[in-house]
Design a protein around this motif. Structure first.
Motif, PDB file in Angstrom:
ATOM      1  N   SER A 165       0.811  -1.212   0.000  1.00 39.15           N
ATOM      2  CA  SER A 165       0.000   0.000   0.000  1.00 39.15           C
ATOM      3  C   SER A 165       0.854   1.277   0.000  1.00 39.15           C
ATOM      4  O   SER A 165       0.318   2.381   0.047  1.00 39.15           O
ATOM      5  CB  SER A 165      -0.955   0.013   1.196  1.00 39.15           C
ATOM      6  OG  SER A 165      -0.234   0.018   2.403  1.00 39.15           O
ATOM      7  N   THR A 213       0.950   7.044  -0.105  1.00 39.03           N
ATOM      8  CA  THR A 213      -0.095   6.070   0.174  1.00 39.03           C
ATOM      9  C   THR A 213      -1.402   6.686  -0.322  1.00 39.03           C
ATOM     10  O   THR A 213      -1.410   7.799  -0.841  1.00 39.03           O
ATOM     11  CB  THR A 213      -0.226   5.749   1.677  1.00 39.03           C
ATOM     12  OG1 THR A 213      -0.669   6.922   2.351  1.00 39.03           O
ATOM     13  CG2 THR A 213       1.075   5.268   2.269  1.00 39.03           C
ATOM     14  N   GLN A 214      -2.467   5.982  -0.114  1.00 37.83           N
ATOM     15  CA  GLN A 214      -3.759   6.502  -0.570  1.00 37.83           C
ATOM     16  C   GLN A 214      -4.139   7.782   0.173  1.00 37.83           C
ATOM     17  O   GLN A 214      -4.798   8.656  -0.369  1.00 37.83           O
ATOM     18  CB  GLN A 214      -4.844   5.453  -0.367  1.00 37.83           C
ATOM     19  CG  GLN A 214      -6.155   5.824  -1.011  1.00 37.83           C
ATOM     20  CD  GLN A 214      -7.150   4.679  -0.961  1.00 37.83           C
ATOM     21  OE1 GLN A 214      -6.904   3.647  -0.358  1.00 37.83           O
ATOM     22  NE2 GLN A 214      -8.277   4.856  -1.597  1.00 37.83           N
TER      23      GLN A 214
END
Length: 82
Positions: free
Chosen positions: A29, A53-54
């Motif tokens: 991730s 990351t997101q």
């Protein structure tokens, strides 16, 4: 000044992924890219690592080698990446 993307050293990659696993997160991730910049007269290139990351992103000075991973691990411990 020329800026180019460069591969992460195996030691840096190992320390990066280890810090992620030690924090209980999935290394998949996180995305890290290393950039090098050097003026024509500079013998030592400047290196920066961009970690994404997101939900968060950060940059780390990596001119000193793998020590940037220590700052990254501190950010993980403080919850910077969620």
């Amino acid at each position: 000044m020329l800026v180019q993307r460069t591969p992460m050293s195996p030691r840096e990659l190992e320390a990066f992924e280890s810090a992620i696993r030690d924090s209980g997160r999935d290394p998949g991730s996180f995305k890290a890219q290393v950039f090098e910049a050097a003026a024509n007269d500079d013998a030592v290139p400047l290196r920066r690592v961009h970690v994404v990351t997101q939900r968060a992103a950060a940059q780390y000075d990596a001119s000193g080698g793998e020590r940037w991973t220590e700052n990254f691990a501190r950010h993980l411990a403080r919850g910077f990446f969620g």
